[in-house]
Design a protein around this motif. Structure first.
Motif, mmCIF file in Angstrom:
data_model
loop_
_atom_site.group_PDB
_atom_site.id
_atom_site.type_symbol
_atom_site.label_atom_id
_atom_site.label_comp_id
_atom_site.label_asym_id
_atom_site.label_seq_id
_atom_site.Cartn_x
_atom_site.Cartn_y
_atom_site.Cartn_z
ATOM 1 N N SER A 116 48.903 1.021 0.058
ATOM 2 C CA SER A 116 50.298 1.356 0.416
ATOM 3 C C SER A 116 50.460 2.863 0.260
ATOM 4 N N LEU A 117 51.061 3.477 1.253
ATOM 5 C CA LEU A 117 51.227 4.922 1.223
ATOM 6 C C LEU A 117 52.512 5.292 0.504
ATOM 7 N N ALA A 118 52.426 6.412 -0.237
ATOM 8 C CA ALA A 118 53.619 6.960 -0.889
ATOM 9 C C ALA A 118 54.124 8.161 -0.086
ATOM 10 N N GLU A 119 55.328 8.617 -0.434
ATOM 11 C CA GLU A 119 55.898 9.763 0.276
ATOM 12 C C GLU A 119 54.989 10.973 0.090
ATOM 13 N N GLY A 120 54.638 11.716 1.176
ATOM 14 C CA GLY A 120 53.764 12.871 1.126
ATOM 15 C C GLY A 120 52.309 12.544 1.405
ATOM 16 N N GLU A 121 51.983 11.274 1.714
ATOM 17 C CA GLU A 121 50.588 10.894 1.959
ATOM 18 C C GLU A 121 50.352 10.574 3.423
ATOM 19 N N GLY A 122 50.950 11.365 4.313
ATOM 20 C CA GLY A 122 50.800 11.121 5.737
ATOM 21 C C GLY A 122 49.511 11.662 6.321
ATOM 22 N N GLU A 123 48.791 12.540 5.576
ATOM 23 C CA GLU A 123 47.497 13.053 6.058
ATOM 24 C C GLU A 123 46.396 12.098 5.588
ATOM 25 N N ILE A 124 45.722 11.405 6.546
ATOM 26 C CA ILE A 124 44.684 10.402 6.230
ATOM 27 C C ILE A 124 43.333 10.989 6.575
ATOM 28 N N GLN A 125 42.373 10.954 5.616
ATOM 29 C CA GLN A 125 41.019 11.501 5.842
ATOM 30 C C GLN A 125 39.982 10.471 5.387
ATOM 31 N N VAL A 126 38.977 10.276 6.248
ATOM 32 C CA VAL A 126 37.838 9.413 5.885
ATOM 33 C C VAL A 126 36.565 10.258 5.969
ATOM 34 N N GLU A 127 35.742 10.146 4.932
ATOM 35 C CA GLU A 127 34.508 10.952 4.848
ATOM 36 C C GLU A 127 33.294 10.013 4.713
ATOM 37 N N VAL A 128 32.231 10.279 5.517
ATOM 38 C CA VAL A 128 30.976 9.519 5.421
ATOM 39 C C VAL A 128 29.853 10.506 5.052
ATOM 40 N N ARG A 129 28.937 10.039 4.162
ATOM 41 C CA ARG A 129 27.814 10.907 3.804
ATOM 42 C C ARG A 129 26.526 10.076 3.789
ATOM 43 N N ASP A 130 25.411 10.782 4.130
ATOM 44 C CA ASP A 130 24.109 10.092 4.156
ATOM 45 C C ASP A 130 23.343 10.465 2.899
ATOM 46 N N PRO A 131 22.145 9.963 2.737
ATOM 47 C CA PRO A 131 21.381 10.255 1.508
ATOM 48 C C PRO A 131 21.074 11.728 1.346
ATOM 49 N N GLN A 132 21.054 12.476 2.444
ATOM 50 C CA GLN A 132 20.754 13.902 2.353
ATOM 51 C C GLN A 132 22.035 14.721 2.102
#
Length: 844
Positions: free
Chosen positions: A92-108
């Motif tokens: 659930s999002l709170a006020e001020g959390e409108g910027e959504i970021q998803v990060e993926v990383r590999d073994p390197q």
């Protein structure tokens, strides 16, 4: 074992490649958010699922890790995606959390990022409205009650909302709590008796809630209404077609009286109509169409549950007798003691004439007869006993059932006003007077207000003039006028009274007596004017008397000649007469005033003035009273910027005054002088004609011809002169030469020596010009070759003049030493001189 072997092989291959100098480039993983796009609307505090897909060309999904960040908060920490590369984060999002970021990383530790910016809005509480039950509803424990409401939420569908009904007496109720897709809820349940607070509560998926409460009263069982007919009383009766008003009371223990329905009916005529009680339970039902019969009237009261109460009353309807009045007629007027005939036709459908009773009633005298109908249905009699006044006569006929009819007629029995007294004014009366008649003293026996009418008779004949005032335009000397005053109470007239007057002779009158002139002086001739008139048209003669300081003068004409003295009062008194009567004398008075001096003219000397002139103004004035006159001169000069007062001179009795141009005016200025003449009591003022300062001509002087002893054929003759101009203009000289008195053709200042001959007398005439005017011509002469041997020389000095001695020689008187010339100088004795040149020639 297989996995370990493969890993060992990969490691060996890597080492082998490294040793051979071969590099393998690692590709960064990629991620794409699939559940939302930029600008999507998401509400705070609502659980939301976020999804994304990841890819990597070097690594398998199981080797990758994904982390979700909402604003600055890590919502889902690094975790592998599923076998299809799908990653999910529920939060659930709170006020001020409108910027959504998803990060993926590999073994390197190579990473890929994806972001979306959402339109994050605050979530709202749901809404709820109870439709039923209502606070003003009537409810019973033995009847089901509808529970209905409508709910909604901005973020959630109606079926996602959590709903409950609760009673303050019974707790949570088993009513339906699942709304349809439109948010509507409806169910029916029973409640126990008593006052219930019914609360509807609604909660959305974010936990926000709303409630609404209504208070209702639930009764045990429905009570039967209570009712009663109160009017008319049972056994009453009325006429056929007559309006009867039925009144009753209807109440109910369970509901307001105005919610009850009331039906009215007759056992003879059936249903009559309905009515509604007011809040106090009072019922009214007017009805006028009951048939001729005896009726049982029923009032049936029904409440909202169908319970009824019935009340009855008995009411009879019959036909009364009828009556028609034939005499007197409405508005008839009778004089006091007149015999009045009363007559009526009386009938009844059920009774014989002898069974009917009749009553004759006066609003003043009460019942004055009970004469009933004869066998022919006629009730008739005569009477002269009614009192004076306005009567309302009521005739009432009653049958054996007590039913009655009546008829009303208004008549007047009028009393006669008494004889008045009358007076005429004025006495005596003249043709200029309006005659005014005043009547009074009449009384009316029945108390009516009395007014009077007036008729005017001239010499015994009716003139046709009415009213209390006879205008004087109708009268003439010697007329005998009589007035007749008659009293009336508006209905009947009484005996009249008469009064007479003879019109007397009117004295003549004067108007507009005045003396002209109204402010006379000592030398005036006075005239007395007036207008005489006579109301009777008689010829008018007048006598005129003059008074000076109240002393009668000998003149009896309309004029009185002077001379007079200042301050005297002169009165003209005029008395008119028509040969019979003298009128009132009228007079007018004036006071002799000072005659101010008179200024005839102002003259200038010189009549044309230039700069540096002395201008003299002379006034010509006189005083008819012979008073001495003093003069004041006000000189004004206008240089084009506006007139300025430059000199004020009080000369006493001197009639002239001067203004010096050297000080006060220049060429082009406009000069005016205002002269005030004063004789000690009054003044006269005259302003001169404006005089414009003209151009001052230039002057030439000290004309010299040099040399003073010219040699013929050799010396040029040079003519010189000095000039001046009062206006400071530049001066140009023109020259004329004559030789031996004969004009020459030379116009220059020089005569060439070649043109001279011995013994010629040359004269040089010099004329100055300032560009506007020529000045006076000046001249000098010289003789060519004249006694050259005896010449004694030449000298210059500031000359004072010339003299001739005994030998005929001319000598110069000098103001300064010889040889001085030019501008102002001082001689050896300290005298200052303005020299001019002169040549001194003394022959042997």
């Amino acid at each position: 074992m297989k996995t370990t072997l493969i890993s060992t092989l990969i490691l060996l291959m890597a080492c082998d490649r490294s040793e051979k100098g071969i590099n393998i480039n690692n590709s960064a993983p990629e991620v794409v958010i699939t559940s939302h796009q930029d600008g999507d609307v998401v509400y705070t505090d609502i659980p939301t699922e976020f999804t994304a897909t990841v890819t990597d060309s070097n690594d398998g999904f199981e080797d990758l890790e994904v982390q979700w960040t909402m604003g600055e908060r890590v919502a889902c920490s690094f975790a592998p995606p599923d076998v299809n590369g799908l990653t999910t984060c529920n939060t659930s999002l709170a006020e001020g959390e409108g910027e959504i970021q998803v990060e993926v990383r590999d073994p390197q530790n190579s990473t890929g990022l994806a972001e979306v910016t959402l339109d994050l809005q605050l979530s709202n509480a749901p809404t709820a409205e109870i439709l039923s039950p209502t606070a003003d509803g009537v409810y019973y424990s033995d009847e089901i009650i509808e529970f209905a409401a409508t709910v909604s939420d901005v973020e959630d569908a109606p079926e996602e909302l959590t709903i409950s009904w609760e009673s303050s007496l019974m707790g949570v109720l088993s009513a339906e709590t699942m709304p349809d897709s439109s948010g509507n809820i409806s169910d029916f349940i029973n409640l126990s008796p008593g006052e219930h607070g019914i609360t509807l509560s609604v909660e959305d998926t974010s936990g926000k809630s709303t409630s609404q409460t209504v208070t209702i009263m639930v009764s045990g069982t429905n009570a039967t209404p209570v009712c009663e007919i109160q009017s008319p009383a049972s056994g009453s009766f009325g006429l056929e077609g007559e309006m009867v008003i039925f009144e009753g009371i209807a109440n109910d223990a369970d509901s307001d009286s105005n919610l009850l329905t009331v039906e009215w009916s007759s056992n003879i005529d059936g249903g009559l109509g309905s009515s509604t009680p007011n809040s106090s339970g009072e019922v009214t039902f007017p009805y006028s169409d009951l048939s001729n019969n005896t009726h049982v009237i029923s009032m049936t009261v029904t409440d909202d549950r169908g319970a009824q109460c019935v009340a009855d009353t008995i009411y009879s309807v019959g036909s009364p007798p009828s009556i028609t009045l034939t005499s007197p007629s409405p508005g008839d007027i009778y004089t006091q003691n007149d015999n009045i005939t009363f007559s009526a036709t009386v009938t009844d459908n059920e009774d014989q004439p002898t069974e009917l009773s009749v009553e004759w009633n006066s609003s003043i005298d009460g019942v004055f007869s009970t004469t009933g109908p004869n066998s022919s249905d006629i009730a008739q009699f005569s009477s002269n006993q009614l009192s004076t006044g306005s009567h309302s006569i009521t005739v009432t006929v009653t049958d054996s059932d007590g039913l009655y009819s009546d008829v009303l007629v208004d008549i007047v029995v009028n009393g006669v006003p008494t004889q008045p007294t009358v007076s005429l004014t004025p006495i005596p009366a003249y043709t200029t007077d309006d005659l005014v008649a005043t009547a009074s003293g009449s009384t009316d026996p029945d108390g009516q207000p009395v007014t009077y009418t007036y008729e005017w008779f001239l010499n015994g004949n009716n003139s046709g003039i009415t009213g209390s005032i006879l205008p004087n335009s109708n009268t003439a000397k010697g007329n005998i006028w009589m007035v007749r005053a008659t009293p009336t109470d508006g209905i009947t007239t009484g005996p009249y009274t008469e009064e007479s007057v003879t019109i007397s002779n009117s004295a003549p009158t004067l108007s507009g007596v005045s003396i002209s002139p109204s402010a006379p002086t000592t030398q005036d001739t006075l005239s007395c004017t007036f207008t005489e008139s006579d109301a009777d048209g008689d010829p008018v003669s007048t006598t005129i008397e003059w008074f000076i300081n109240n002393n009668l003068q000998s003149s009896s004409s309309s004029t009185l000649a002077g001379p007079f003295q200042q301050g005297q009062t002169v009165t003209c008194r005029v008395t008119p007469t028509d040969g019979t009567t003298s009128g009132i004398a009228s007079e007018a008075t004036v006071t002799i005033t000072n005659a101010p001096p008179s200024i005839a003219s102002i003259t200038y000397s010189p009549s044309a003035v230039t700069t540096d002139d002395i201008l003299t103004a002379t006034v010509s004035a006189s005083d008819s009273d012979g008073d001495p006159i003093t003069y004041t001169f006000y000189w004004s000069v206008d240089d084009g910027t506006g007139a300025q007062l430059v000199q004020t001179t009080s000369t006493g009795s001197f009639e002239s005054d001067s203004l010096d141009g050297v000080t006060h005016f220049d060429r082009g200025d406009t000069i005016t002088v205002e002269v005030v003449a004063n004789d000690g009591n009054g003044t006269a003022t005259l302003t001169s004609t404006p005089l414009v300062v003209g151009n001052a001509p230039p002057s030439a002087f000290n004309v010299l011809i040099s040399p003073s002893d010219p040699v013929a054929g050799l010396d040029d003759l040079l003519c010189t002169a000095q000039t001046s101009d009062a206006d400071m203009d530049a001066v140009v000289l023109s020259y004329e030469w004559t030789v031996n008195g004969v004009p020459s053709t030379i116009t220059a200042d020089t005569v060439p020596g070649s043109q001279t001959v011995n013994n010629e007398v040359w004269e040089c005439a010099v004329t100055p010009n300032d560009g506007t005017d020529d000045g006076a011509t000046a001249s000098a002469t010289v003789t060519v070759g004249a006694n050259n041997e005896g010449a004694e020389g030449a000298a210059f000095c500031a000359s004072a003049g010339l003299t001739t001695d005994s030998s005929g020689n001319q000598n110069t008187f000098c103001l300064s030493d010889e040889g001085i010339s030019g501008g102002p100088v001082q001689d050896s004795t300290g005298n200052t001189a303005q020299p001019g040149s002169i040549y001194i020639f003394s022959p042997e």
